[in-house]
Design an enzyme around this catalytic site. Structure first.
Site, PDB file in Angstrom:
ATOM      1  N   SER A 479       0.809  -1.208   0.000  1.00 32.00           N
ATOM      2  CA  SER A 479       0.000   0.000   0.000  1.00 32.00           C
ATOM      3  C   SER A 479       0.853   1.273   0.000  1.00 32.00           C
ATOM      4  O   SER A 479       1.534   1.564  -0.973  1.00 32.00           O
ATOM      5  CB  SER A 479      -0.941  -0.052   1.211  1.00 32.00           C
ATOM      6  OG  SER A 479      -1.966   0.864   1.117  1.00 32.00           O
ATOM      7  N   ASP A 490      10.389   5.788  -9.880  1.00 34.47           N
ATOM      8  CA  ASP A 490      10.028   6.470 -11.128  1.00 34.47           C
ATOM      9  C   ASP A 490      10.803   7.761 -11.326  1.00 34.47           C
ATOM     10  O   ASP A 490      11.174   8.106 -12.455  1.00 34.47           O
ATOM     11  CB  ASP A 490       8.522   6.763 -11.158  1.00 34.47           C
ATOM     12  CG  ASP A 490       7.685   5.492 -11.300  1.00 34.47           C
ATOM     13  OD1 ASP A 490       8.260   4.442 -11.636  1.00 34.47           O
ATOM     14  OD2 ASP A 490       6.459   5.547 -11.060  1.00 34.47           O
ATOM     15  N   LYS A 504      -0.643  -4.334  -3.194  1.00 39.78           N
ATOM     16  CA  LYS A 504      -1.934  -3.731  -2.821  1.00 39.78           C
ATOM     17  C   LYS A 504      -2.003  -2.312  -3.373  1.00 39.78           C
ATOM     18  O   LYS A 504      -1.381  -1.403  -2.843  1.00 39.78           O
ATOM     19  CB  LYS A 504      -2.121  -3.715  -1.308  1.00 39.78           C
ATOM     20  CG  LYS A 504      -3.458  -3.108  -0.896  1.00 39.78           C
ATOM     21  CD  LYS A 504      -3.598  -3.014   0.608  1.00 39.78           C
ATOM     22  CE  LYS A 504      -4.917  -2.353   0.978  1.00 39.78           C
ATOM     23  NZ  LYS A 504      -5.016  -0.955   0.534  1.00 39.78           N
TER      24      LYS A 504
END
Length: 736
Positions: A479, A490, A504
C-alpha cells in the site's frame, strides 16, 4: 491499508448523495422482527447498499458471488475440517447458489443454518479431544498428518472425525513431548547427577499440557457469540467483493483507530496469559501511566481489577481480552489493580488512565558506519497518523522529516529508509514523506470508479535531503509503502532494494454504517439492545465498513495492484517462492491495469542502477548467509507443496533437525557479525537513557540491526553509490 486525509479527500459527494437516496428508499417500507436479527438484517442491508453504490468496482450479485461467500464462510469457520461433517455440507449445499438471492431479499437463512450447525458441532467436538488425551500415544508408528485443510475431505462419520481429532492431538503431544525430552537431555548434560525422566512420564506431562491448551481454546470458541459469527459471515461477503473491504464491528473499529494512530488510552502495560490461566504483566511501556506511577512491574500477576473505589473483579481464569477491557477506560479515570509481585507480596496499585504511545510503532533512526562511510538508517514500521489525537497527534510524515533533519546534523553520507513489512497507512503522510526527498512534484495518481483521476502532489518547495537514498522493501511492504518506493523509483531518486512487494494498489475509506440507518430502525435496535443487555450497557452502533473506493497508480501510469513494485536490486528471501503471500493469493483481488503517466521531471542525479545491481549480485552470490536463505526458501516451498508431517518420533525429529541445521548455521553467522557498526544519534540519547528498560530495548535493537544481512548489503550499495559518484567528480575535475 490506506486512509485518506481527514477533511481533504473524502468519499465523493455524489456517492454519499446516492447512498442517502438509496437508503431512504430501502428503509421506507418499515421493519420486521426485532432484537439481534433486526440489527443483523440492518447491518447486511447497509453493507450491501454501500458496496453497491460506493465500491470502486462492485461485483454482480450472482451465483458466482454466492459461491464465493459460501466457500469463504465454511473455510473461515472450519479451515481444518474438524467440526463439520460431510452430511452437514450436504445439508448446506443447496444454499451455494442461493445466497445472492437471500441478500437481495435481506434474508439470513443460510447464515442462521450454518451458525446453528457450527455451534452444535463445537459443543460435540469437545469430547473428541478429551477422550483422545486420556490415553497414552505411541510415537514409533509410520503414521502422518496432513496440515493443509484444503487437501482434506470432510469426515463422513463419527469414526472418521474421532480419528481426525486423535491425529491432531497426537501431533501436538508429539511436539510437546520432544520439547520436554530436549529439556531433560539438557539438564542431564548440565548435571551428571540428574536422572532423566522416562518416556511414560514425559508423554503424560505432554498430554496434560496439551489438554490445558485445548480447554482454553474451546473456552474461547464457546465465547464466540452470535454477533461474532455474524461478523465473520459479513466479512465473507465483503471479502468476496475484494480482499480489503472489511466490516468492522465497533470494537474492531476502535482497534483499527489505535493501530493507525500508534496510541490508545490505557495504563501502558503489556499483558500475557500464562498456561495456568493467570494474567502476567509482560512489560511496562516507557512513558506510560504505569511507568509514571512506578509500582506495577514486569512479571507481576494481576489478581483483581477495580474501577476506582468500586468492588474489584477477580480475574483469574479470565481471557486476556476480558482483562484488557476491564483495565481500559476513559482518560483521567482511575483503575486499581491488585497484583502479586514476583517476591510473593500483594499490592493494590491505583493508576490514572492516560494516553499511551506505542514507541515501537513510530519512526526511529540510527547511524551505520561501514567502510569509512556514515549511513543514516530510518526504520518506519507503518504510515501512522493520529487524526483525532491531542494537538493533531503524531504523523509519520513529520516524524520521518524530523529523523532526516537529525541525520543531516550528524553529517551522514547517505540515508536508508526501511519499509520492510510496512503494511501501509495514511496516504497523506506518504505524499508528505516523498516531498522530503524530491521537493515539489506528483507522487501518486488516484482513480475513482467513474474513471476520474486525481494527481496528489507533495507541497515542499525543495527537498530536505538530496543525497544518496536507498529504500528497503519485501513482500510485506504494501500500500503506502509501495507508493513511496514506486515514486522514488520512477523519479530515479532512490535505489529500491529487497524483494517484490505485496501488490496492494487500492484505496480504502472507513464509512460509519450508522449514518445510513433510518432513525426508527435505530430506535428499535437500541431498545432491543437495552432489553437484552440491561441499563448499564452502552449501545455503540452497528459498526463501520472499510470500503475500497479507489485505485492508486504510479506516476508512470502503472498500477502497483497485484504486481507490486519490483526492486532495482533483488535480494534472496526465504518466502520468495511461496504463492500464498501477497495480493496474488486471493482470487477476489482487483486486476492490474495502466493509465496515462503524470507529468514529472526525473531526478538530475539518479543512481547508476545497472552498476550498483551488478556489484550487489557479485557480493550476494559469495555471501554464505544469503546462500542459506535460498536453501530456506527451497525448503519452505517444498513444505507448502507437501504439508504432511510424520507422527513417528524419529522421522519427526529428523525433519526438525533439517530446519534446525539451517537455523543453527544462520545463528553461527550472526555471531560472526558483519563489518558494519551501528550506533544511536546524539539527539536520541536523552530519550534512550530514561530508564534501564529503555536502554536494554535499545541495545537489543542495535544488535539486531548489526546482524541484519539485508541492512549490511544495503549499506554496501550506498557505499558503491558514493564511491562511483566520487570517481565521476574526480574525472570531471581532472578534465577541467
Amino acid at each position: 491499508m490506506l486512509q485518506f486525509m481527514k477533511n481533504k479527500i473524502l468519499i465523493p459527494a455524489l456517492i454519499l448523495t446516492g447512498l442517502a437516496v438509496f437508503f431512504s428508499f430501502r428503509y421506507a417500507g418499515g421493519t420486521e422482527g426485532g432484537g439481534g436479527a433486526q440489527e443483523q438484517k440492518t447491518i447486511l442491508q447497509t453493507v450491501m447498499g454501500i458496496m453497491e453504490q460506493g465500491h470502486y468496482s462492485p461485483r454482480p450479485i450472482d451465483d458466482a458471488f454466492s459461491q464465493s461467500i459460501y466457500d469463504k464462510t465454511l473455510e473461515n469457520l472450519d479451515f481444518e475440517k474438524k467440526f463439520f461433517f460431510q452430511s452437514d455440507i450436504d445439508g448446506l449445499a443447496g444454499y451455494r447458489n442461493q445466497i445472492d438471492n437471500e441478500i437481495m431479499d435481506n434474508s439470513l437463512e443460510f447464515y442462521e443454518k450454518v451458525s446453528a450447525v457450527f455451534v452444535k458441532r463445537v459443543n460435540e467436538a469437545e469430547h473428541y479431544y478429551k477422550e483422545s488425551l486420556q490415553q497414552p500415544f505411541r510415537f514409533d508408528q509410520n503414521d502422518s498428518i496432513q496440515l493443509d485443510g484444503k487437501k482434506l475431505a470432510y469426515a463422513k462419520n463419527d469414526t472418521e472425525m474421532k480419528a481426525r481429532w486423535n491425529q491432531a492431538m497426537k501431533y501436538r503431544v508429539l511436539a510437546k513431548y520432544i520439547d520436554l525430552k530436549e529439556g531433560e537431555d539438557k539438564k542431564a548434560k548440565d548435571s551428571a547427577n540428574y536422572k532423566v525422566r522416562d518416556f511414560a512420564t514425559l508423554e503424560k506431562e505432554a498430554r496434560e499440557s496439551i489438554l490445558k491448551i485445548q480447554d482454553r481454546y474451546f473456552k474461547r470458541l464457546k465465547k464466540m457469540n452470535d454477533n461474532d459469527r455474524f461478523s465473520l459471515f459479513v466479512n465473507s461477503i465483503t471479502g468476496t467483493e475484494d480482499p480489503h473491504t472489511d466490516y468492522l464491528p465497533p470494537a474492531d473499529k476502535k482497534k483499527f483507530d489505535e493501530m493507525m494512530s500508534g496510541s490508545f488510552i490505557g495504563i501502558g502495560a503489556s499483558l500475557q496469559q500464562q498456561e495456568d490461566g493467570k494474567i502476567k504483566v509482560a512489560a511496562i511501556i516507557t512513558g506510560s501511566p504505569s511507568w509514571q506511577q512506578g509500582h506495577l512491574k514486569a512479571d507481576d500477576i494481576i489478581i483483581k481489577v477495580a474501577q476506582g473505589d468500586a468492588q474489584p473483579v477477580e480475574v483469574e481464569g479470565f481471557e486476556i481480552d476480558e482483562v484488557v477491557k476491564l483495565i481500559r477506560g476513559p482518560k483521567g479515570t482511575e483503575v486499581r489493580l491488585t497484583v502479586k509481585h514476583a517476591d510473593g507480596t500483594n499490592e493494590v496499585i491505583p493508576i490514572l488512565r492516560g494516553k499511551v504511545e506505542m514507541e515501537d510503532t513510530f519512526a526511529k533512526s540510527a547511524i551505520i558506519e561501514n567502510k569509512g562511510k556514515r549511513v543514516g538508517y530510518i526504520y518506519l514500521p507503518e504510515f501512522y497518523a493520529d487524526f483525532s489525537g491531542e494537538n493533531g497527534g503524531r504523523r509519520s510524515g513529520q516524524d520521518v522529516a524530523n529523523e532526516v533533519i537529525k541525520l543531516k546534523e550528524e553529517k551522514v553520507d547517505g540515508i536508508v529508509l526501511d519499509l520492510r513489512n510496512n503494511g501501509g497507512g495514511s496516504l497523506s503522510d506518504v505524499v508528505d514523506m516523498a516531498g522530503i526527498f524530491i521537493g515539489k512534484g506528483p507522487v501518486v495518481q488516484v482513480r475513482s470508479s467513474g474513471s476520474q483521476n486525481t494527481i496528489l502532489k507533495s507541497s515542499n518547495n525543495a527537498p530536505i535531503y538530496d543525497g544518496p537514498l536507498a529504500i528497503m522493501v519485501n513482500n510485506g511492504s504494501a500500500s503506502a509503502s509501495e507508493i513511496m518506493a514506486a515514486a522514488m523509483q520512477d523519479y530515479g531518486r532512490a535505489v529500491i532494494i529487497g524483494t517484490n512487494t505485496f501488490g496492494k494498489g487500492t484505496v480504502q475509506k472507513l464509512v460509519s454504517l450508522d449514518q445510513f440507518v433510518n432513525a426508527s430502525v435505530r430506535d428499535q435496535i437500541v431498545m432491543a439492545f437495552n432489553k437484552a443487555k440491561g441499563g448499564d450497557a452502552v449501545y455503540d452502533g452497528i459498526g463501520s465498513l472499510k470500503l475500497t473506493i479507489q485505485k492508486f497508480y504510479r506516476i508512470n501510469g502503472g498500477s502497483t495492484q497485484l504486481k507490486g513494485v519490483t526492486p532495482d536490486i533483488i535480494l534472496p528471501d526465504a518466502y520468495e517462492q511461496l504463492d500464498n503471500i501477497g495480493e496474488r493469493k486471493d482470487k477476489q483481488a482487483l486486476p492490474w491495469d495502466k493509465i496515462a503517466a503524470a507529468s514529472f521531471k526525473l531526478w538530475d542525479k539518479p543512481p547508476a542502477i545497472a552498476s550498483l545491481a551488478a556489484s550487489s549480485k557479485a557480493r550476494v552470490s559469495a555471501n554464505e548467509t544469503f546462500r542459506i536463505i535460498r536453501q530456506t526458501a527451497d525448503r519452505l516451498k517444498l513444505q507448502q507443496d507437501n504439508y504432511v508431517v510424520p507422527l513417528n518420533e524419529q522421522r519427526f525429529v529428523a525433519k526438525q533437525k533439517e530446519s534446525e541445521a539451517i537455523s543453527k548455521k544462520l545463528e553461527e553467522l550472526d555471531k560472526m557479525g558483519s563489518p558494519i557498526m551501528v550506533k544511536n544519534l546524539k539527539a536520541d540519547m536523552r530519550r534512550i537513557n530514561v530508564d534501564t528498560s529503555s536502554k536494554a530495548k535499545n541495545e537489543e535493537w542495535l544488535k539486531a540491526l548489526k546482524k541484519d544481512v539485508y541492512i549490511a548489503e544495503t549499506a554496501n550499495v550506498i557505499d558503491d553509490w558514493l564511491t562511483s559518484s566520487a570517481k565521476v567528480l574526480h574525472m570531471n575535475a581532472s578534465h577541467q
